[in-house]
Design a protein around this motif. Sequence first.
Motif, PDB file in Angstrom:
ATOM      1  N   GLU A  13      33.572  -8.533 -25.241  1.00 10.00           N
ATOM      2  CA  GLU A  13      34.516  -7.517 -25.265  1.00 10.00           C
ATOM      3  C   GLU A  13      35.018  -7.286 -26.760  1.00 10.00           C
ATOM      4  OE1 GLU A  13      38.981  -7.063 -23.303  1.00 10.00           O
ATOM      5  OE2 GLU A  13      38.681  -8.832 -24.113  1.00 10.00           O
ATOM      6  N   GLU A 125      45.083 -11.463 -30.462  1.00 11.03           N
ATOM      7  CA  GLU A 125      45.323 -11.190 -28.990  1.00 11.03           C
ATOM      8  C   GLU A 125      46.410 -12.142 -28.900  1.00 11.03           C
ATOM      9  OE1 GLU A 125      42.425 -10.691 -25.632  1.00 11.03           O
ATOM     10  OE2 GLU A 125      43.226 -12.582 -24.916  1.00 11.03           O
ATOM     11  N   ASN A 175      45.331  -5.229 -22.315  1.00  5.22           N
ATOM     12  CA  ASN A 175      44.029  -5.354 -21.578  1.00  5.22           C
ATOM     13  C   ASN A 175      44.542  -5.966 -20.117  1.00  5.22           C
ATOM     14  OD1 ASN A 175      44.513  -8.099 -22.102  1.00  5.22           O
ATOM     15  ND2 ASN A 175      42.401  -8.645 -22.393  1.00  5.22           N
ATOM     16  N   PRO A 202      46.908  -1.487 -18.259  1.00  6.36           N
ATOM     17  CA  PRO A 202      46.652  -1.153 -19.692  1.00  6.36           C
ATOM     18  C   PRO A 202      46.757   0.323 -20.142  1.00  6.36           C
ATOM     19  CG  PRO A 202      45.110  -2.703 -18.947  1.00  6.36           C
ATOM     20  CD  PRO A 202      45.875  -2.251 -17.538  1.00  6.36           C
TER      21      PRO A 202
END
Length: 221
Positions: A13, A125, A175, A202
Amino acid sequence: MSSQDFTKNRYQELKKIVSKHQPNLFNKPHKTFLDIGCGLGDLLQFAIADRWQVYGTEISPKAVLQAQINIREQILVGDILSLDLPEAHFDLITIYHVIEHVIDPIATLKKLQKLLSPEGILFIETPNLDSLGAKIRGKNWSNIIPPEHINYYSSKSLASSLTISGFDKFKIFTNAPYKIEVISTWNKLLKIIASSIYKIMPVFGMGAALQAVVFSPKISD
């Protein structure tokens, strides 16, 4: 999903997202990767297989010893603010679910900015305060974990933190979760419905985690 499969998916990803914004980064002949809070070095093992020169930081001495055994690369123990790392050196820096733990996130982001190469990318993240889970569960949201989590971010507050830290170009999105713990005991039909809802969140900025691709301020247009 095994830990290895989870990390493989995470790396794939990451590669897909970063390549979209910096297409040549993964194809550089000599490229450097720094993972902040690298744990046992699982993500770095996939980076090594992709021909990155890797570095990692981790505050747990025990985890660092294991990581050094696993990958035999530059794994440093300590908080990023206390470590001596080469400035303007790293083509890719990742900080997965760490910024919510640090006492001074602005100082941390400023340090990471200094470490980025002129065309480097910082990938962040962190749990999304505006996620569907946070909206539904409120004070019972699974990511409210004091005192471990001391910073909570929405897209707006993460953008503000990046701007204050000196970054002037970034993309923030959300996400879908890899695994939804809260529905694990539900019946099959409800699981399918809930999973489908979470997958479309998302689109509305309500995914489980915030992700940010952050460009070095030194990047050329």
